[in-house]
Design an enzyme around this catalytic site. Structure first.
Site: not given
Ligand code: OAD
Length: 251
Positions: A105, A120, A151, A188-189
């Protein structure tokens, strides 16, 4: 919680090298839904049918309509929140070196971080599936879907789809930053998607302290997180930055 924030602030203010790893959760308070969990994108659509490279090759029009166009509309409106701004402030204080983000983003750059590794890729650019030419997303004519390159080839976001490799340079730089930091702040992952999910393990194996910010426990919480600050990025980060700033002020 105030004690945990103080503890984290002490470690951060004494560290030589701090790196952050962020995921979709840091952008939730900017109005971008996460992928997993409540309200997550993958609850509504099946990632293997729409976010896999084979789906994009087979039916780009469907992938553009179901995934890319709707994501673009959400991203166009999003602005950094207090979580992103807190990380930019940590860089300004000379503490945070690098942000490794799984997000596409661009909000870390918009908040002011200067060294952002886009693990990513990004939605800010499109590239042609035929000639590989890149074009800024804001310059793309979206009147026909899927949009086309000059193209005649089909454009796709310069982001990593399932089934694709992480760009070599981003992977190498992330591994190096993870191995060389003494604190990794993981925000937040869900830490479920490899190889991004391995970066905290790379850091930990090189003796880094792992500080996690997330309202929910994750794969990392009981396994390797040294400090788990349970709450949203937008509420925890300003408190953490304030506590760090206080420690850096001369007495
Ligand atoms: P996820 O959607 O798997 O996880 C989001 C995390 O953020 C969870 O652990 C939530 O508890 C947490 N969360 C939610 N609200 C929050 C807040 N306000 N503050 C902090 N944390 C919060 O997202 P990612 O781990 O980023 O890849 O997912 C990894 C990858 O999976 C993405 O980059 C994407 C997806 O498929 C691709 O598309 C290749």
């Amino acid at each position: 919680m105030p004690d945990l924030i103080e503890k984290a602030a002490k470690q951060i203010s004494e560290a030589k090298s701090v790196v952050a790893l962020t995921g979709a959760g840091i952008s939730v308070e900017s109005g971008i839904p996460p992928f997993r969990g409540k309200g997550g994108l993958w609850e509504k659509i099946d990632p293997m049918s729409v976010a896999h490279i084979d789906a994009l090759k087979k039916d780009p029009e469907m992938v553009w309509r179901v995934l890319i166009k709707s994501m673009k509309l959400v991203l166009d409106e999003a602005r950094p929140n207090a979580g992103h701004i807190g990380l930019a402030e940590l860089e300004k204080l000379g503490i945070l070196q690098t942000v490794i983000t799984q997000n596409v983003d661009g909000l870390h750059q918009m908040a002011g971080n200067s060294d952002v590794i886009e693990f990513h890729g990004t939605f800010a650019w499109q590239r042609c599936m035929e000639c590989n030419q890149s074009i800024e997303t804001s310059q793309v004519d979206m009147t026909t879907i899927p949009p086309q390159c000059a193209c005649g080839g089909i454009l796709r976001p310069d982001a990593v789809f399932f089934g694709e490799m992480i760009p070599a340079e981003e992977l190498m730089r992330s591994q190096k930053a993870s191995a060389n930091c003494d604190i990794m702040i993981v925000i937040g992952t869900s830490a479920m998607v490899e190889p991004a999910a391995s970066m905290p393990f790379v850091a930990k194996n090189n003796n880094a302290v792992i500080i996690e910010i997330n309202p929910e426990p994750t794969q990392l919480t009981t396994r390797i997180s040294d400090l788990s600050l349970m709450g949203s990025a937008g509420s925890i980060m300003p408190r953490l930055v304030k506590a760090v700033q206080k420690r850096l002020e001369p007495l």
